[in-house]
Motif scaffolding. Structure first.
Motif, PDB file in Angstrom:
ATOM      1  N   VAL A 136      40.664  54.132  48.012  1.00 11.68           N
ATOM      2  CA  VAL A 136      39.394  54.746  48.395  1.00 11.68           C
ATOM      3  C   VAL A 136      38.261  54.181  47.544  1.00 11.68           C
ATOM      4  O   VAL A 136      37.174  53.872  48.053  1.00 11.68           O
ATOM      5  N   VAL A 137      38.502  54.040  46.232  1.00  6.06           N
ATOM      6  CA  VAL A 137      37.497  53.453  45.339  1.00  6.06           C
ATOM      7  C   VAL A 137      37.154  52.032  45.784  1.00  6.06           C
ATOM      8  O   VAL A 137      35.989  51.627  45.802  1.00  6.06           O
ATOM      9  N   VAL A 138      38.187  51.272  46.162  1.00  2.00           N
ATOM     10  CA  VAL A 138      37.971  49.915  46.666  1.00  2.00           C
ATOM     11  C   VAL A 138      37.044  49.955  47.885  1.00  2.00           C
ATOM     12  O   VAL A 138      36.084  49.184  47.984  1.00  2.00           O
ATOM     13  N   GLY A 139      37.318  50.867  48.812  1.00  2.00           N
ATOM     14  CA  GLY A 139      36.486  50.975  50.009  1.00  2.00           C
ATOM     15  C   GLY A 139      35.049  51.314  49.675  1.00  2.00           C
ATOM     16  O   GLY A 139      34.111  50.740  50.244  1.00  2.00           O
ATOM     17  N   VAL A 140      34.848  52.245  48.727  1.00  2.99           N
ATOM     18  CA  VAL A 140      33.487  52.618  48.322  1.00  2.99           C
ATOM     19  C   VAL A 140      32.770  51.435  47.680  1.00  2.99           C
ATOM     20  O   VAL A 140      31.590  51.165  47.960  1.00  2.99           O
ATOM     21  N   MET A 141      33.478  50.688  46.830  1.00  6.57           N
ATOM     22  CA  MET A 141      32.883  49.519  46.185  1.00  6.57           C
ATOM     23  C   MET A 141      32.498  48.464  47.218  1.00  6.57           C
ATOM     24  O   MET A 141      31.474  47.784  47.089  1.00  6.57           O
ATOM     25  N   ILE A 142      33.312  48.312  48.234  1.00 11.30           N
ATOM     26  CA  ILE A 142      33.011  47.349  49.295  1.00 11.30           C
ATOM     27  C   ILE A 142      31.711  47.743  49.996  1.00 11.30           C
ATOM     28  O   ILE A 142      30.857  46.897  50.283  1.00 11.30           O
ATOM     29  N   ILE A 143      31.541  49.033  50.261  1.00 14.57           N
ATOM     30  CA  ILE A 143      30.326  49.499  50.936  1.00 14.57           C
ATOM     31  C   ILE A 143      29.104  49.291  50.050  1.00 14.57           C
ATOM     32  O   ILE A 143      28.024  48.890  50.529  1.00 14.57           O
ATOM     33  N   ILE A 144      29.244  49.537  48.744  1.00 21.49           N
ATOM     34  CA  ILE A 144      28.138  49.282  47.810  1.00 21.49           C
ATOM     35  C   ILE A 144      27.759  47.806  47.834  1.00 21.49           C
ATOM     36  O   ILE A 144      26.572  47.444  47.847  1.00 21.49           O
ATOM     37  N   ALA A 145      28.773  46.942  47.858  1.00 19.65           N
ATOM     38  CA  ALA A 145      28.502  45.498  47.925  1.00 19.65           C
ATOM     39  C   ALA A 145      27.742  45.152  49.194  1.00 19.65           C
ATOM     40  O   ALA A 145      26.806  44.338  49.180  1.00 19.65           O
ATOM     41  N   ALA A 146      28.108  45.784  50.304  1.00 17.62           N
ATOM     42  CA  ALA A 146      27.433  45.519  51.577  1.00 17.62           C
ATOM     43  C   ALA A 146      25.958  45.909  51.500  1.00 17.62           C
ATOM     44  O   ALA A 146      25.086  45.207  52.023  1.00 17.62           O
ATOM     45  N   ILE A 147      25.666  47.029  50.822  1.00 10.97           N
ATOM     46  CA  ILE A 147      24.277  47.467  50.669  1.00 10.97           C
ATOM     47  C   ILE A 147      23.489  46.457  49.838  1.00 10.97           C
ATOM     48  O   ILE A 147      22.342  46.095  50.169  1.00 10.97           O
ATOM     49  N   LEU A 148      24.096  45.974  48.753  1.00  8.90           N
ATOM     50  CA  LEU A 148      23.428  44.977  47.902  1.00  8.90           C
ATOM     51  C   LEU A 148      23.173  43.680  48.662  1.00  8.90           C
ATOM     52  O   LEU A 148      22.098  43.074  48.562  1.00  8.90           O
ATOM     53  N   VAL A 149      24.170  43.261  49.421  1.00 10.24           N
ATOM     54  CA  VAL A 149      24.022  42.042  50.218  1.00 10.24           C
ATOM     55  C   VAL A 149      22.925  42.223  51.266  1.00 10.24           C
ATOM     56  O   VAL A 149      22.102  41.325  51.502  1.00 10.24           O
ATOM     57  N   GLY A 150      22.903  43.407  51.906  1.00 11.18           N
ATOM     58  CA  GLY A 150      21.870  43.681  52.900  1.00 11.18           C
ATOM     59  C   GLY A 150      20.471  43.626  52.299  1.00 11.18           C
ATOM     60  O   GLY A 150      19.529  43.121  52.937  1.00 11.18           O
ATOM     61  N   ARG A 151      20.339  44.118  51.087  1.00 16.51           N
ATOM     62  CA  ARG A 151      19.028  44.066  50.399  1.00 16.51           C
ATOM     63  C   ARG A 151      18.589  42.619  50.188  1.00 16.51           C
ATOM     64  O   ARG A 151      17.417  42.268  50.430  1.00 16.51           O
ATOM     65  N   GLU A 152      19.516  41.774  49.717  1.00 18.05           N
ATOM     66  CA  GLU A 152      19.168  40.369  49.498  1.00 18.05           C
ATOM     67  C   GLU A 152      18.812  39.676  50.814  1.00 18.05           C
ATOM     68  O   GLU A 152      17.904  38.836  50.866  1.00 18.05           O
ATOM     69  N   ALA A 153      19.516  40.029  51.884  1.00 19.28           N
ATOM     70  CA  ALA A 153      19.204  39.446  53.188  1.00 19.28           C
ATOM     71  C   ALA A 153      17.794  39.830  53.631  1.00 19.28           C
ATOM     72  O   ALA A 153      17.032  38.997  54.144  1.00 19.28           O
ATOM     73  N   TYR A 154      17.421  41.098  53.410  1.00 21.70           N
ATOM     74  CA  TYR A 154      16.082  41.563  53.780  1.00 21.70           C
ATOM     75  C   TYR A 154      15.001  40.804  53.012  1.00 21.70           C
ATOM     76  O   TYR A 154      13.999  40.359  53.604  1.00 21.70           O
ATOM     77  N   LEU A 155      15.209  40.642  51.708  1.00 22.91           N
ATOM     78  CA  LEU A 155      14.242  39.894  50.899  1.00 22.91           C
ATOM     79  C   LEU A 155      14.148  38.440  51.354  1.00 22.91           C
ATOM     80  O   LEU A 155      13.074  37.830  51.327  1.00 22.91           O
ATOM     81  N   GLY A 156      15.296  37.894  51.780  1.00 25.15           N
ATOM     82  CA  GLY A 156      15.308  36.518  52.270  1.00 25.15           C
ATOM     83  C   GLY A 156      14.533  36.358  53.559  1.00 25.15           C
ATOM     84  O   GLY A 156      13.868  35.339  53.782  1.00 25.15           O
ATOM     85  N   PHE A 157      14.579  37.373  54.429  1.00 19.65           N
ATOM     86  CA  PHE A 157      13.801  37.323  55.669  1.00 19.65           C
ATOM     87  C   PHE A 157      12.298  37.352  55.372  1.00 19.65           C
ATOM     88  O   PHE A 157      11.495  36.740  56.079  1.00 19.65           O
ATOM     89  N   LEU A 158      11.914  38.076  54.299  1.00 19.62           N
ATOM     90  CA  LEU A 158      10.496  38.166  53.940  1.00 19.62           C
ATOM     91  C   LEU A 158       9.970  36.850  53.373  1.00 19.62           C
ATOM     92  O   LEU A 158       8.804  36.501  53.591  1.00 19.62           O
ATOM     93  N   ALA A 159      10.821  36.137  52.640  1.00 19.07           N
ATOM     94  CA  ALA A 159      10.383  34.878  52.020  1.00 19.07           C
ATOM     95  C   ALA A 159      11.488  33.831  52.155  1.00 19.07           C
ATOM     96  O   ALA A 159      12.183  33.510  51.183  1.00 19.07           O
ATOM     97  N   PRO A 160      11.690  33.290  53.360  1.00 23.48           N
ATOM     98  CA  PRO A 160      12.764  32.308  53.562  1.00 23.48           C
ATOM     99  C   PRO A 160      12.487  30.985  52.844  1.00 23.48           C
ATOM    100  O   PRO A 160      11.337  30.560  52.727  1.00 23.48           O
ATOM    101  N   SER A 161      13.554  30.368  52.333  1.00 26.46           N
ATOM    102  CA  SER A 161      13.428  29.064  51.667  1.00 26.46           C
ATOM    103  C   SER A 161      14.729  28.301  51.841  1.00 26.46           C
ATOM    104  O   SER A 161      15.796  28.895  51.961  1.00 26.46           O
ATOM    105  N   LEU A 162      14.623  26.994  51.845  1.00 21.74           N
ATOM    106  CA  LEU A 162      15.815  26.156  51.997  1.00 21.74           C
ATOM    107  C   LEU A 162      16.562  26.055  50.671  1.00 21.74           C
ATOM    108  O   LEU A 162      15.945  25.884  49.615  1.00 21.74           O
ATOM    109  N   PRO A 163      17.886  26.166  50.688  1.00 24.35           N
ATOM    110  CA  PRO A 163      18.672  26.025  49.454  1.00 24.35           C
ATOM    111  C   PRO A 163      18.667  24.593  48.943  1.00 24.35           C
ATOM    112  O   PRO A 163      18.498  23.649  49.705  1.00 24.35           O
ATOM    113  N   GLU A 164      18.875  24.459  47.636  1.00 21.05           N
ATOM    114  CA  GLU A 164      18.978  23.135  47.019  1.00 21.05           C
ATOM    115  C   GLU A 164      20.457  22.740  46.917  1.00 21.05           C
ATOM    116  O   GLU A 164      21.336  23.583  46.822  1.00 21.05           O
ATOM    117  N   ALA A 165      20.711  21.449  46.913  1.00 21.07           N
ATOM    118  CA  ALA A 165      22.074  20.900  46.749  1.00 21.07           C
ATOM    119  C   ALA A 165      23.104  21.670  47.583  1.00 21.07           C
ATOM    120  O   ALA A 165      24.114  22.148  47.046  1.00 21.07           O
TER     121      ALA A 165
END
Length: 298
Positions: A82-111
């Motif tokens: 259950v703890v593993v499942g909760v941690m996975i959901i927290i990770a999804a929220i963090l990833v979603g936040r980074e995706a949102y910020l990326g949509f606001l200021a998109p940039s091409l990755p280096e290397a």
């Protein structure tokens, strides 16, 4: 004891593998600045935390039953899952936040090609180790190890998607594809977390054993209850690697305690041969308690 020691060794090795993969993925992110690779690295942090939780849970679950917990500590692994499942959901929220910020200021990755190469190395390590965890978790009937392995397999799928997408970003120059990939990773992680939690809650709620195992149990009782009248109210539940079976065995009223005990011993011995790691409780009743249902022996 051999399976127990191996299970602990696998859980400890999982932590080491998680740290190695985490280092590789974060290096790939630092090299490229890709939001998708950063999201992938965030998921690896969860892998490390869940590997640590699994190690503690597996070790705790091996403790013998005592006065405080007379049925043992086997359910500790379900709490871990259950703890593993909760941690996975927290990770999804963090990833979603980074995706949102990326949509606001998109940039091409280096290397990007160097980042892709490093991610592929990390993915191959995760793929090999996920197979080990799932196989050992099923063999040792360890929910914690199996949940850890399933999450790693989800991580493998996520990383493959990220690598393909990053290659498309490199070929097309479409910067918005990077945060879009991160958003897809977040959705995939959420689905994985839901699956882990759902399976674990079933164990915590004393879910019955699989239907094929139930059929085996009933068949064993029917074949080895000679002298009894019937067996009814057969119940099963799974707690970690342990299977609990209890039922009522109706015998003729004139049968001696010694004879009834002998039938119970015979049934228990055959059940232990058919079902691994089993705890059996049989309640013997006189024939006036017969329900004429369940398993009718005569």
């Amino acid at each position: 004891m051999a399976i127990t020691n191996k299970t602990l060794a696998v859980a400890a090795a999982s932590l080491a593998v998680g740290l190695i993969v985490l280092g590789i993925k974060f290096f790939a992110w630092r090299l490229t600045g890709s939001i998708a690779l950063y999201s992938d690295a965030l998921e690896s942090i969860v892998n490390v935390v869940t590997a640590l939780v699994a190690l503690v849970a597996v070790r705790f679950a091996q403790r013998p039953a005592d006065a405080a917990l007379p049925y043992g500590y086997h359910k500790a692994e379900y709490f871990s899952a259950v703890v593993v499942g909760v941690m996975i959901i927290i990770a999804a929220i963090l990833v979603g936040r980074e995706a949102y910020l990326g949509f606001l200021a998109p940039s091409l990755p280096e290397a990007p090609m160097e980042g892709i190469a490093l991610s592929l190395v990390a993915t191959l390590i995760n793929l090999a180790w996920a197979r080990v965890l799932i196989r050992q978790g099923q063999k040792a009937r360890s929910p914690a190890l199996e949940a850890d392995g399933k999450h790693l397999m989800t991580d493998v799928v996520s990383t493959i998607g990220v690598v393909i997408g990053l290659g498309l970003v490199y070929l097309t120059g479409f910067a918005l594809l990077d945060p879009l990939l991160a958003a897809l990773v977040a959705l995939n992680i959420l689905w994985s977390g839901w699956g882990v939690i759902k399976d674990s809650v079933g164990g915590l709620m004393d879910v019955a054993v699989a239907k094929d195992t139930q059929a085996t149990i009933r068949e064993v009782i029917a074949r080895n209850a000679d002298g009894a009248i019937e067996a009814h109210d057969i119940r099963t539940r799974q707690a970690g690697k342990l299977t609990f079976i209890d039922f009522h065995l109706v015998v003729p009223g004139a049968m001696s305690v010694d004879e009834a005990h002998g039938i119970c011993d015979c049934i228990e011995a055959k059940l232990r041969e058919a079902v691994k790691d089993v705890q059996i409780t049989i309640h013997v009743e006189p024939e006036n308690k017969a329900k004429h249902s369940g398993i009718v022996v005569v």
